[in-house]
Every structure is written in C-alpha cells, then in structure tokens.
Design a protein around this motif. Structure first.
Motif, PDB file in Angstrom:
ATOM      1  N   ASP A  29       1.192  -1.245  -0.019  1.00 49.62           N
ATOM      2  CA  ASP A  29      -0.194  -0.175   0.497  1.00 49.62           C
ATOM      3  C   ASP A  29       1.235   1.281  -0.324  1.00 49.62           C
ATOM      4  N   ASN A  30       1.709   1.277   0.882  1.00 47.88           N
ATOM      5  CA  ASN A  30       2.951   2.162   0.787  1.00 47.88           C
ATOM      6  C   ASN A  30       3.589   2.691  -0.790  1.00 47.88           C
ATOM      7  N   GLY A 128      13.768   3.287   6.296  1.00 47.58           N
ATOM      8  CA  GLY A 128      12.977   4.063   7.093  1.00 47.58           C
ATOM      9  C   GLY A 128      13.518   4.305   8.049  1.00 47.58           C
ATOM     10  N   GLU A 224       5.514  -7.405   4.670  1.00 51.36           N
ATOM     11  CA  GLU A 224       4.572  -7.277   5.202  1.00 51.36           C
ATOM     12  C   GLU A 224       5.279  -6.305   6.335  1.00 51.36           C
ATOM     13  N   LYS A 225       5.228  -8.351   7.418  1.00 53.25           N
ATOM     14  CA  LYS A 225       6.008  -7.574   8.754  1.00 53.25           C
ATOM     15  C   LYS A 225       6.896  -6.286   8.534  1.00 53.25           C
ATOM     16  N   ALA A 228       5.492  -2.910   5.635  1.00 53.00           N
ATOM     17  CA  ALA A 228       4.413  -2.154   5.485  1.00 53.00           C
ATOM     18  C   ALA A 228       3.763  -1.184   5.647  1.00 53.00           C
ATOM     19  N   ASP A 229       4.833  -1.237   7.587  1.00 52.95           N
ATOM     20  CA  ASP A 229       4.178   0.618   7.945  1.00 52.95           C
ATOM     21  C   ASP A 229       4.906   1.518   8.244  1.00 52.95           C
ATOM     22  N   LEU A 230       6.417   1.055   7.176  1.00 54.89           N
ATOM     23  CA  LEU A 230       6.677   2.313   6.812  1.00 54.89           C
ATOM     24  C   LEU A 230       6.319   3.316   5.541  1.00 54.89           C
ATOM     25  N   PRO A 231       5.896   4.505   6.359  1.00 55.65           N
ATOM     26  CA  PRO A 231       5.345   5.868   5.494  1.00 55.65           C
ATOM     27  C   PRO A 231       5.823   5.603   3.951  1.00 55.65           C
TER      28      PRO A 231
END
Length: 450
Positions: A29-30, A128, A224-225, A228-231
């Motif tokens: 998604d990013n 990141g 994903e792990k 995925a949380d990287l902006p």
C-alpha cells in the motif's frame, strides 16, 4: 560450420524459452514494488533493493551525491551503529554490497535461505531509519575522495575516458562521472545527503527483488511485516526520456601519461527505453556482434589479424539505459600505425555495413553468442535478481529475456544495414584521440636501459 552455428542458435533459443522460472509481483500500500523469483536449485537467496536514483538525477552542483549516499547507507541507522550492518550480514554467513550507476542505485545481500528474515529486516531498517551523522559523513567523504583518486585521478586511462564521456554525451546526466567531479565532490555537505535520502529513498521509488529458494507464500508475509508500516513518502518526478537529436560531430584530443595511444569513437543512439520501434534495439545488438563478437567477427578478422592495424579493438552497444544508449568503438593501434589510420579503418567497417548485408553465417553466429550469454546469466540467482531489478527500475518488461531470442531471430540482415545507415552517422559521433605524453628527463633517466 554454418549448419552447426544455426543448430546451436536454435538450441539456445529453445533453452531460454523453456527456462522461464516462476516470477511473482505485488505492491504494498505504501508503493513498494516487490518481485519474487523462484529458483529451487540450491538453498540460497539474494535480496536486492533498487532505487530510481542515480547520478543522472543529480543537479550540476551535486555530482557524486548518489554514490556518497550509497556509502552512507552502511554507516548507521537508529538501531545500528557505523559498520554494524555488514558485521551482522557477515556474522550470519552472508555477503553484502551495493553499486551506483547513472540510472539507479542498488543494494544486495546474499545468504543461506533461512536468513531471509534478517535480510529483509536490515533492508527495511535503513530504508526507514537511516542516520546521517555529520562526522561520519565527513569521514566517508574522504573515503570516496580517495576512491576517486585511485580509480580516476591517478589512472590515465580512466581519466581519458572520463574526459571523453563529458564531450560525447552533451546535455545529459551521463556527461558527468558517477563518482562526481573532484572539485564539487569535495564540497558536499551532510544536509545534501539527507535531502537526497528524503527525496529518493521512499517505498514508492523502490523495487525489492527476492530471488532464490523461496515462494511468494513464504515471502509476502515477511515483506508485509518489515516494510508495510514504512511511510509512503512522496515519489520524486522523473522526466520521460526521449531520443536526443544529433549534437553534431565532436572531436577531442588528449595528451596523457597513458602507455599506448587510444582511440575512442562513440555514437549517441537510442536505447530500448527511448526507442519507439523496439526492433532497432535488437538490430543494433546484432550490428555490434557482427563487428565484435569473437574471433570470427569483422574487427578481429580484418583489423587485428588481417591488416594488423590494431593490437586490440572492440565494438559494443549499451542499449539498456534510462536515457539514450551508446554505440562505442575502441582501439589501440599497433606500433607505427597512427590513430587517424585506425579511425579510417573503423569508419570503413561501418561504411561496409551501411552498404552491404551481413551474411547468414554472421547473423547466426551473433545470435548464438548473444543467447549463450543469456543462458549463462540465468544460471546465477544473483544474475536473475540483477536482471529483474534493472528492467523494473527502467520501466521495462521484466519478462524481456523470455522473448529475447524471438526478437533477435526476427532481425534481418536488412535491419542491421538500416540501423547502421540511420544511427551511425557523423552528426551523432564523437571521436577521442588519446596520445601518450612525452616522458620528462627524470622519467627517461629512471627507465631501465637495454
């Protein structure tokens, strides 16, 4: 002999078309693009991270910045100190490195396959959370300056090529060296590196390639792990490249302390990216092979062993680039032969290709040689990761190699003659003549006497 070459070419064509390995693509998604190549022949894995950021993207005042930032990617993050990245890779039996080109920057790690989670965690950490410390930057800049001194400033042949490139590719990002001009390189500041990192090192500007003894089901949850949380960040604009108009014939004369005289000839020609008719890419590839593709090629047969004008010479087409490509000829004359004589002989070879067709045997030989190289590259997991990352980063079809033989087979002798007529013209040519400087009196005294 002709039949043997033809059979070999057809056999390699069959091998490359059947050797297609499962390849999966998905995007987070990013914006991070992920490519997974399955190759289960050995329990190993290669992880590569490709960024659409090379020296072609540098402003005139920041030449060398892309390469310096590559060095800084190993110098510390929020959780890792300087050098810790490579120490961890080595501790767990892996190897790592990176390279900067004109068109992209890429980082790779190679391990036994069970270390895949470590590789991904490390790559996500520096994507990141890179920490560019002022003092560490100053130290690493000195390392890069020394690298430039050893590889270019103290190497007459490399210096000659750098000066030639600056004239041969005017008005493009390819005119300055990847490592940067010395005077500008020495003035780079940490804030410029931070800005480069913030601009280009974002998920949407990157492609993660994982090749080896893996499957998509194994890889996707791990990606994903860790990523995925990287902006997402803001993907920087990159202008579309098109075929450059002819710049006019350019000539360069250099006197440097080289061992032997050298001749450089470079034509600015389209690449696979900038061509509208992609067939010309394959025709130019065939053209280079007719001139220089082994002991039976024309340059070796006519100029090296026939007329004995040159001790060595070659021709190459660099056509997989973000901007236009180049068709380059280089030669070192034999004693008593002038650079002008060699230039005349090479131009005669090109004129012959512009007026007469290559033989069927030549076309078959070149196809066989090119396809053999394709097969060899596929034998390496690293080679597969390189191919996927490069093609994806340049916006090309990642399945290009599976149809390469088909496209090559479609090239006719008439196509080879046509591209020679269309693209190898004086308006697109730069000629560089490099002559050895006369030794000083001190150097003459130091030379051993017979």
């Amino acid at each position: 002999m002709k039949r043997l070459i033809t059979v070999l070419a057809l056999g390699l064509w069959s091998l490359t078309s059947q050797a297609s390995l499962p390849t999966h693509a998905f995007t987070l998604d990013n914006g991070l693009k992920v490519l997974v190549r399955e190759d289960h022949r050995a329990p190993v894995v290669t992880v590569m991270m490709w960024y659409k950021a090379g020296s072609i993207d540098e402003a005139p005042y920041e030449t060398g910045l892309a390469h310096v930032l590559e060095h800084m990617m190993f110098k510390g993050t929020e959780r890792l100190g300087p050098g810790d990245f490579s120490k961890l890779v080595s501790r767990y039996g892996g190897s790592d490195n990176a390279f900067t080109s004109y068109d992209y920057t890429a980082y790779f790690q190679q391990y036994e396959v069970s270390r895949l989670p470590l590789a991904l965690e490390l790559e996500a950490e520096r994507l990141g959370h890179l920490d560019i410390d002022d003092e560490e930057f100053a130290r690493e800049l000195k390392v890069v300056m020394e690298e430039r001194r050893m590889r270019t400033d103290d190497n007459p042949n490399a210096l000659a090529w750098e000066k030639f490139q600056a004239v041969a590719r005017p008005g493009t990002g390819y005119a300055h060296p990847i490592i940067g001009w010395r005077s500008l390189l020495s003035q780079l500041q940490p804030e410029q590196a931070r800005s480069w990192y913030q601009r280009f090192y974002v998920p949407g500007n990157a492609t993660l390639v994982i090749a080896g003894d893996v499957t998509r089901d194994q890889v996707e949850p791990l990606v994903e792990k860790f990523f995925a949380d990287l902006p997402a960040g803001q993907t920087p604009p990159r202008p579309k490249q098109t075929v450059n108009p002819p710049a006019g014939e350019r000539r360069l004369a250099l006197n440097l302390p080289v061992k032997v005289p050298l001749l450089y000839m470079m034509y600015n020609v389209p690449s696979l990216v900038t061509l509208e008719d992609k067939k010309d890419f394959y025709a130019l590839t065939m053209l280079a092979g007719v001139l220089d593709g082994g002991m039976s090629a024309r340059i070796e047969t006519d100029l090296v062993r026939g007329q004995r004008l040159v001790a060595g010479a070659g021709a190459s087409y660099s056509g997989i680039q973000r901007g236009d490509g180049t068709f380059t000829l280089t030669a070192a004359p034999n004693p008593g032969v002038t650079l002008a004589d060699v230039e005349k002989a090479l131009l005669a070879q090109i004129e012959t290709l512009q007026t007469t067709l290559p033989t069927d045997a030549e076309m078959a030989r070149v196809r066989a040689g090119v396809l053999a190289g394709q097969v060899y590259e596929k034998d390496s997991v690293m080679g597969q990761a390189m191919e996927l990352g490069m093609l994806s980063t340049l916006g090309l079809d990642i399945d290009l190699s599976t149809r390469f033989a088909e496209h090559l087979e479609a090239v006719t002798a008439e196509d080879v003659r046509r591209v020679a007529q269309q693209w190898l013209v004086p308006e697109r040519l730069t000629v560089g003549m490099v002559k050895p400087t006369a030794p000083t009196s001190d150097e003459q005294k130091a030379e051993p006497q017979p």
